[in-house]
Design a protein around this motif. Structure first.
Motif, short mmCIF file in Angstrom:
data_model
loop_
_atom_site.label_atom_id
_atom_site.label_comp_id
_atom_site.label_asym_id
_atom_site.label_seq_id
_atom_site.Cartn_x
_atom_site.Cartn_y
_atom_site.Cartn_z
N LEU A 79 0.83 -1.21 0.00
CA LEU A 79 0.00 0.00 0.00
C LEU A 79 0.86 1.26 0.00
N GLY A 80 0.27 2.34 -0.51
CA GLY A 80 0.99 3.61 -0.57
C GLY A 80 1.86 3.66 -1.81
N THR A 81 2.00 4.86 -2.36
CA THR A 81 2.86 5.01 -3.54
C THR A 81 3.72 6.26 -3.39
N ARG A 84 3.50 8.26 -0.37
CA ARG A 84 2.18 8.77 0.05
C ARG A 84 1.33 7.61 0.55
N SER A 86 -1.87 5.29 1.34
CA SER A 86 -3.11 4.94 0.63
C SER A 86 -4.30 5.50 1.42
N GLN A 89 -4.67 3.67 4.73
CA GLN A 89 -3.61 4.06 5.67
C GLN A 89 -3.88 5.45 6.22
N ALA A 112 -8.86 -2.57 2.86
CA ALA A 112 -8.48 -2.35 1.46
C ALA A 112 -9.22 -3.33 0.56
N ARG A 116 -11.87 -2.38 -2.45
CA ARG A 116 -11.67 -2.84 -3.84
C ARG A 116 -12.93 -3.47 -4.40
N HIS A 154 -11.16 7.32 -1.19
CA HIS A 154 -11.07 6.42 -2.35
C HIS A 154 -12.05 6.86 -3.43
N ALA A 158 -8.34 8.42 -4.48
CA ALA A 158 -7.14 7.82 -3.87
C ALA A 158 -7.20 6.31 -3.97
N ALA A 159 -6.04 5.68 -4.17
CA ALA A 159 -5.99 4.21 -4.19
C ALA A 159 -6.34 3.69 -2.80
#
Ligand code: FES
Ligand code: FES
Length: 160
Positions: A79-81, A84, A86, A89, A112, A116, A154, A158-159
């Motif tokens: 998680l997170g990219t 940053r 998610s 988080q 999560a 999804r 989301h 946001a992912a």
């Protein structure tokens, strides 16, 4: 007996040798070094070991690693990219959904997985999705708030 295990782990192809009797939880933590997934009860009761297999929350303490061949496994490390957080988080961080944090990776992955499949869950759906996860210190009100907030983030792009 050991066998070749090939899967997509946290978005990357992973190949390793795994004995038939090794649990996915132990394989992830001890062989691969992904220690974000926690060992709690070690018996299917607490949810601390939750990972996603093909987007479905799964108790890795009840799953043989060898059975994960050909699947997509995501742990909390996925998680997170680019530094940053998610949506989930951020939800747990900003809405104070964790205290000691030991249960948090499991809650985060179960959440999560929920977002999804269902980006706009009701409170009842959030409770149901987290029904296999136990927290001993935060209390569930903050955790539900965290997931509600994550769902809003989301939905805004946001992912999870
Ligand atoms: S460690 Fe897997 S459910 Fe508790
Ligand atoms: S935050 Fe401590 S057990 Fe959940």
């Amino acid at each position: 007996m050991a066998r070749l295990l090939e899967l997509i782990l946290n978005g990357r192809r992973h190949v390793g040798a795994v004995p038939d009797n090794v649990l996915l939880l132990d394989y992830l933590r001890e062989t691969v070094g992904l220690t974000g997934t926690k060992t709690g009860c070690d018996g299917g009761e607490c949810g601390a070991c939750t990972v996603l297999i093909d987007d479905r929350p799964t108790l890795s303490c009840l799953t043989l690693a060898a059975t994960a061949g050909g699947t997509r496994v995501d742990t909390v490390e996925s998680l997170g990219t680019d530094g940053r957080l998610s949506a989930v988080q951020r939800g747990f961080h900003e809405k104070l959904g964790a205290q000691c944090g030991y249960c948090t990776p499991g809650f985060v992955m179960a959440s999560a997985g929920l977002l999804r499949r269902n980006p706009r869950p009701s409170d009842a759906e959030i409770r149901e999705a987290l029904g296999s996860n136990i927290c001993r210190c935060t209390g569930y009100v903050k955790i539900i708030e965290a997931v509600r907030y994550a769902a809003a983030l989301h939905t805004a792009g946001a992912a999870p």
